[in-house]
Design a protein around this motif. Sequence first.
Motif, PDB file in Angstrom:
ATOM      1  N   CYS A 135     -76.262 -33.843  74.848  1.00 58.09           N
ATOM      2  CA  CYS A 135     -77.667 -32.994  73.843  1.00 58.09           C
ATOM      3  C   CYS A 135     -77.396 -31.936  74.009  1.00 58.09           C
ATOM      4  O   CYS A 135     -76.806 -31.186  74.921  1.00 58.09           O
ATOM      5  CB  CYS A 135     -79.186 -33.090  74.765  1.00 58.09           C
ATOM      6  SG  CYS A 135     -79.020 -33.349  76.368  1.00 58.09           S
ATOM      7  N   LEU A 136     -78.058 -31.464  72.652  1.00 59.22           N
ATOM      8  CA  LEU A 136     -78.096 -29.557  72.524  1.00 59.22           C
ATOM      9  C   LEU A 136     -78.853 -28.668  73.912  1.00 59.22           C
ATOM     10  O   LEU A 136     -80.049 -29.282  73.937  1.00 59.22           O
ATOM     11  CB  LEU A 136     -78.296 -29.410  71.746  1.00 59.22           C
ATOM     12  CG  LEU A 136     -77.263 -29.445  70.277  1.00 59.22           C
ATOM     13  CD1 LEU A 136     -78.005 -29.062  68.868  1.00 59.22           C
ATOM     14  CD2 LEU A 136     -76.257 -29.424  70.267  1.00 59.22           C
ATOM     15  N   ILE A 137     -78.247 -28.323  74.865  1.00 60.95           N
ATOM     16  CA  ILE A 137     -79.999 -27.663  76.059  1.00 60.95           C
ATOM     17  C   ILE A 137     -80.257 -26.455  74.791  1.00 60.95           C
ATOM     18  O   ILE A 137     -79.890 -25.548  73.960  1.00 60.95           O
ATOM     19  CB  ILE A 137     -78.874 -27.126  76.231  1.00 60.95           C
ATOM     20  CG1 ILE A 137     -77.508 -27.984  77.295  1.00 60.95           C
ATOM     21  CG2 ILE A 137     -79.832 -25.555  77.723  1.00 60.95           C
ATOM     22  CD1 ILE A 137     -78.289 -28.547  78.218  1.00 60.95           C
ATOM     23  N   PRO A 138     -81.564 -26.098  74.658  1.00 56.95           N
ATOM     24  CA  PRO A 138     -82.372 -25.256  73.989  1.00 56.95           C
ATOM     25  C   PRO A 138     -82.103 -23.901  74.847  1.00 56.95           C
ATOM     26  O   PRO A 138     -82.200 -24.125  76.163  1.00 56.95           O
ATOM     27  CB  PRO A 138     -83.435 -25.908  73.945  1.00 56.95           C
ATOM     28  CG  PRO A 138     -84.232 -26.926  75.765  1.00 56.95           C
ATOM     29  CD  PRO A 138     -82.031 -27.290  76.097  1.00 56.95           C
ATOM     30  N   PRO A 139     -82.460 -22.977  74.203  1.00 58.69           N
ATOM     31  CA  PRO A 139     -83.070 -21.227  74.488  1.00 58.69           C
ATOM     32  C   PRO A 139     -84.161 -21.915  75.574  1.00 58.69           C
ATOM     33  O   PRO A 139     -85.300 -22.269  75.229  1.00 58.69           O
ATOM     34  CB  PRO A 139     -82.703 -20.519  74.320  1.00 58.69           C
ATOM     35  CG  PRO A 139     -82.224 -21.262  72.865  1.00 58.69           C
ATOM     36  CD  PRO A 139     -82.162 -22.867  72.525  1.00 58.69           C
ATOM     37  N   PRO A 140     -84.645 -20.842  76.468  1.00 60.24           N
ATOM     38  CA  PRO A 140     -85.921 -20.529  77.369  1.00 60.24           C
ATOM     39  C   PRO A 140     -87.006 -20.482  75.805  1.00 60.24           C
ATOM     40  O   PRO A 140     -86.802 -19.444  74.514  1.00 60.24           O
ATOM     41  CB  PRO A 140     -85.741 -20.114  78.105  1.00 60.24           C
ATOM     42  CG  PRO A 140     -84.676 -18.973  77.999  1.00 60.24           C
ATOM     43  CD  PRO A 140     -83.795 -20.093  77.718  1.00 60.24           C
TER      44      PRO A 140
END
Length: 617
Positions: A135-140
């Motif tokens: 999956c795509l890692i989201p920014p904080p």
Amino acid sequence: MRGRGDGGQKRHLVPLICGGAVVLVFLFLYCGSFFGSGGHHANTALEYGSRFSKSLGWSSDENAEDGKSDESIFGLEGGTDSALPKSFPVCDDRHSELIPCLDRNLIYQTRLKLDLSLMEHYERHCPQPERRYNCLIPPPAGYKIPIKWPKSRDEVWQANIPHTHLAHEKSDQNWMVVKGDKIEFPGGGTHFHYGADKYIASIANMLNFSNNILNNEGKLRTVLDVGCGVASFGGYLLSSDIIAMSLAPNDVHQNQIQFALERGIPAYLGVLGTKRLPYPSRSFEFAHCSRCRIDWLQRGGILLLELDRLLRPGGYFAYSSPEAYAQDEEDLRIWKEMSALVERMCWKIAAKRNQTVIWVKPLTNDCYMDREPGTHPPLCKTDDDPDAVWGVRMEACITRYSEQMHRDKGTGLAPWPERLTTPPPRLAELDISTDTFEKDMEVWQKRVESYWKLLSSKIGPNTLRNVMDMKANLGSFAAALKDKDVWVMNVVPEDGPDTLKVIYDRGLIGTVHDWCEAFSTYPRTYDLLHAGTVFSGIEKKGCSAEDLLLEMDRILRPNGFVIIRDKRIVVEFIKKRLTALRWESVAVVDPEPGSDSEDGEMVFVIQKQMWLLDNAA
């Protein structure tokens, strides 16, 4: 009759309803990973990764010999556009700092039996394909485009790394200070509260180097900083034309390497544990440990012997620690035993002042050969390859120099910056001629100039800082960037020629890696990834091309760039997944004149879009 007929209809209806329910559940599991938020993302992404990549044959074929398949992983999707992902699922925001092969949750969940005293829990342990979060890692939340170099050396956005515990824990040592929406770095460290620049000058003074400059007129170029903290030591070396590999584990001082990379300072997640560090022998002129809390006496001095393997003839080890100066009984015991150990290793004290001691290695093998029989640590076996590092366990033995280094009384390397373009002696170990080396430089100089023309509308003078060459060969891509204000992590495949030693001999840095696995870095740490025939390389191993794309997205900063140089089928494969990855095409260049239209190398320049979790759907 009617009653019996109704009952029969109901009996037929029940299986139909159940069958329909199963289909709906399948569709939900298959497609549901693309929608929703919160904790739902992680589970569906995990299921998606195992099911979807296997369904298209992108994972290793478990039934094939050695896990490899004869069929191209890039040709399998031809004509099946309906099976292509419209989008990839977004990971739960709890995974915004996920490092798949250094994930302590994975260790707990799989109940790996590791020896904590040997730091095995800080070494690489990668998930099996069925456990990968594809999956795509989201920014904080609140993430901003990083502050540009050189300003970033001294300050970063707090929202990008929302961890302030080090600022409080190390407040008396000037590691970092929280000021408003930024975190500032005064340049201090555990041993150098008043600034790394003064500390570096004092080390140069101890060694009587000209003008108190540690690079010693270009003779000292590559440094290994063990237990580097937030890498201020390495950051302040850059102004002296010294490049350091700042090394630290993902330990109780979490995020220290993440801070280093956010600052634009070369750094790598690693630990002196049971396996060799992923660098070839004779890579560094200088190693440094400032209160790095390492027990150098354990297991027959095996960790100090690993430093010995990495240091060049005449290389230095600067050690700043209480054992070097304290007078209590325990510190005196450690100092006595450590002094005896390094003496048996043929190291000598080059300088000792206040709280710092600097040892120097011998220039030849003479001292090793003159030792009494049975002296410990022993010399390594003659069939030991000191440059074999990927997954290789450390040995408590001394690595002797090659015959050429022994004869030359050193490495024979030119001073920096001439070192970058001078053919190093170790080319001969790889049967690479000077002519081949020089032609490689010419080719990559032209290619990099072409790359920058393609990027010209998208980048300014300081847009790029952290660069990775994912298949670096001789390091000529990085060498061609010498006039840019960037640094390059040169990655050499673990199953290819050992060219990384040539890269270090050119005054550059890098690491060995297997691109079938995740890289040892935090998400969002590189501005530019250069992938020259990387995908063709993993095709031969039968690894997942989709996994590699997601891994590249993980380590690439928002608005960062990817340069793909590979055959047409690879470029077409990636093009079909741009939307799912939230990437945008910048430029496509056909194969160079004279090359095969299908097997010739195309250039594909891509930019990652900036997105946050609240607009991810």
